[in-house]
Scaffold this motif. Sequence first.
Motif, PDB file in Angstrom:
ATOM      1  N   LEU A   5       0.841  -1.196   0.000  1.00 45.13           N
ATOM      2  CA  LEU A   5       0.000   0.000   0.000  1.00 45.13           C
ATOM      3  C   LEU A   5       0.878   1.248   0.000  1.00 45.13           C
ATOM      4  O   LEU A   5       1.700   1.430   0.893  1.00 45.13           O
ATOM      5  N   VAL A   6       0.712   2.076  -1.019  1.00 49.39           N
ATOM      6  CA  VAL A   6       1.345   3.391  -1.046  1.00 49.39           C
ATOM      7  C   VAL A   6       0.264   4.404  -0.690  1.00 49.39           C
ATOM      8  O   VAL A   6      -0.691   4.593  -1.451  1.00 49.39           O
ATOM      9  N   LEU A   7       0.394   5.015   0.457  1.00 43.08           N
ATOM     10  CA  LEU A   7      -0.651   5.869   1.020  1.00 43.08           C
ATOM     11  C   LEU A   7      -0.096   7.263   1.252  1.00 43.08           C
ATOM     12  O   LEU A   7       0.956   7.418   1.883  1.00 43.08           O
ATOM     13  N   TYR A   8      -0.799   8.284   0.785  1.00 44.29           N
ATOM     14  CA  TYR A   8      -0.255   9.636   0.879  1.00 44.29           C
ATOM     15  C   TYR A   8      -1.360  10.682   0.888  1.00 44.29           C
ATOM     16  O   TYR A   8      -2.522  10.398   0.569  1.00 44.29           O
ATOM     17  N   TYR A   9      -0.965  11.880   1.246  1.00 42.93           N
ATOM     18  CA  TYR A   9      -1.777  13.083   1.067  1.00 42.93           C
ATOM     19  C   TYR A   9      -0.958  14.061   0.248  1.00 42.93           C
ATOM     20  O   TYR A   9       0.244  14.220   0.479  1.00 42.93           O
ATOM     21  N   SER A  10      -1.603  14.721  -0.724  1.00 41.93           N
ATOM     22  CA  SER A  10      -0.880  15.673  -1.563  1.00 41.93           C
ATOM     23  C   SER A  10      -1.804  16.817  -1.932  1.00 41.93           C
ATOM     24  O   SER A  10      -2.909  16.593  -2.423  1.00 41.93           O
ATOM     25  N   ARG A  11      -1.357  18.021  -1.689  1.00 39.63           N
ATOM     26  CA  ARG A  11      -2.167  19.197  -2.001  1.00 39.63           C
ATOM     27  C   ARG A  11      -1.887  19.720  -3.397  1.00 39.63           C
ATOM     28  O   ARG A  11      -2.799  20.073  -4.130  1.00 39.63           O
ATOM     29  N   GLU A  68      -5.134  -3.012   6.752  1.00 39.12           N
ATOM     30  CA  GLU A  68      -4.937  -4.276   7.467  1.00 39.12           C
ATOM     31  C   GLU A  68      -4.344  -5.346   6.564  1.00 39.12           C
ATOM     32  O   GLU A  68      -3.496  -6.137   6.994  1.00 39.12           O
ATOM     33  N   GLN A  69      -4.794  -5.392   5.325  1.00 36.40           N
ATOM     34  CA  GLN A  69      -4.425  -6.491   4.438  1.00 36.40           C
ATOM     35  C   GLN A  69      -3.132  -6.253   3.664  1.00 36.40           C
ATOM     36  O   GLN A  69      -2.627  -7.170   3.016  1.00 36.40           O
ATOM     37  N   CYS A  70      -2.571  -5.054   3.720  1.00 39.04           N
ATOM     38  CA  CYS A  70      -1.373  -4.774   2.918  1.00 39.04           C
ATOM     39  C   CYS A  70      -0.188  -5.599   3.401  1.00 39.04           C
ATOM     40  O   CYS A  70      -0.081  -5.949   4.575  1.00 39.04           O
ATOM     41  N   SER A  71       0.694  -5.909   2.476  1.00 40.16           N
ATOM     42  CA  SER A  71       1.926  -6.627   2.822  1.00 40.16           C
ATOM     43  C   SER A  71       3.038  -5.672   3.230  1.00 40.16           C
ATOM     44  O   SER A  71       4.027  -6.088   3.845  1.00 40.16           O
ATOM     45  N   ALA A  72       2.899  -4.394   2.891  1.00 42.83           N
ATOM     46  CA  ALA A  72       3.887  -3.366   3.215  1.00 42.83           C
ATOM     47  C   ALA A  72       3.212  -2.017   3.059  1.00 42.83           C
ATOM     48  O   ALA A  72       2.204  -1.892   2.358  1.00 42.83           O
ATOM     49  N   THR A 103      -2.625  -5.895  13.626  1.00 42.88           N
ATOM     50  CA  THR A 103      -2.669  -6.299  12.217  1.00 42.88           C
ATOM     51  C   THR A 103      -1.465  -5.836  11.400  1.00 42.88           C
ATOM     52  O   THR A 103      -1.221  -6.358  10.317  1.00 42.88           O
ATOM     53  N   LEU A 104      -0.712  -4.863  11.913  1.00 45.25           N
ATOM     54  CA  LEU A 104       0.429  -4.342  11.150  1.00 45.25           C
ATOM     55  C   LEU A 104       1.771  -4.807  11.695  1.00 45.25           C
ATOM     56  O   LEU A 104       2.813  -4.450  11.147  1.00 45.25           O
ATOM     57  N   ILE A 105       1.742  -5.603  12.749  1.00 48.98           N
ATOM     58  CA  ILE A 105       2.985  -6.049  13.369  1.00 48.98           C
ATOM     59  C   ILE A 105       3.853  -6.825  12.368  1.00 48.98           C
ATOM     60  O   ILE A 105       3.355  -7.685  11.633  1.00 48.98           O
ATOM     61  N   ASP A 106       5.133  -6.478  12.322  1.00 47.85           N
ATOM     62  CA  ASP A 106       6.161  -7.130  11.504  1.00 47.85           C
ATOM     63  C   ASP A 106       6.012  -6.885  10.000  1.00 47.85           C
ATOM     64  O   ASP A 106       6.697  -7.529   9.203  1.00 47.85           O
ATOM     65  N   LYS A 107       5.171  -5.927   9.609  1.00 46.55           N
ATOM     66  CA  LYS A 107       5.102  -5.562   8.196  1.00 46.55           C
ATOM     67  C   LYS A 107       6.085  -4.423   7.930  1.00 46.55           C
ATOM     68  O   LYS A 107       6.241  -3.518   8.760  1.00 46.55           O
ATOM     69  N   PRO A 108       6.783  -4.447   6.775  1.00 41.62           N
ATOM     70  CA  PRO A 108       7.740  -3.385   6.489  1.00 41.62           C
ATOM     71  C   PRO A 108       7.031  -2.091   6.096  1.00 41.62           C
ATOM     72  O   PRO A 108       5.949  -2.107   5.512  1.00 41.62           O
TER      73      PRO A 108
END
Length: 202
Positions: A5-11, A68-72, A103-108
């Motif tokens: 997951l690439v997650l961002y905010y951009s104005r 929750e489901q993302c691998s990174a 749910t995010l433990i040990d994910k990069p």
Amino acid sequence: MSPALVLYYSRHGSTKRLADAIAQGISSQNVPVIVRTVKSIDNSGNAAGDASNDASNTVPVVTLQELEQCSALALGSPTRFGNMAAPVKHFLDSTSSQWLKGTLIDKPACVFTSSSSMHGGQESTLLSMMIPLIHHGMVICGLPYSEPELHNTTMGGSPYGVTHVAHHTLSAPEQLSEEEKALCIAQGKRLATFAKKLADGD
């Protein structure tokens, strides 16, 4: 494997450019990737009903299930007084349930930012975004100095995560420099490599 997951905010589009280049690096390693944004904040400090920020209005808003489901996770925000933007902080503050469930433990994870000046608080912004991810138990993935662009860049770039110096003009937002784009792709590749290793139990 589950998508990164690439997650961002951009104005104004600068952080979006970083996100797109990181996603390119992830997909080059045959790891599926989704690009998402967070809701804007209205004048009352509440989440707006849509992603009305100019640069992200064609990008879907992230769901907690996707998180929750993302691998990174690659998390990005423009710099606001040396800190992450309010919409990113607002989203992270809504993830208590995911923290309780682990749910995010040990994910990069990695972080990225842009600012309008060379010394606009980029590194403190990156560090501010790492803190909640560490609380979630994520594994922070920075950039090693084996990446030559970290030595050569005169624009953005940091071992804490990729950055961009956005000298905005009225005619058009500034594009990523060659070094900035190369570091984004390297960051995406490194994040994907960790995601694959952790998914395989290596």
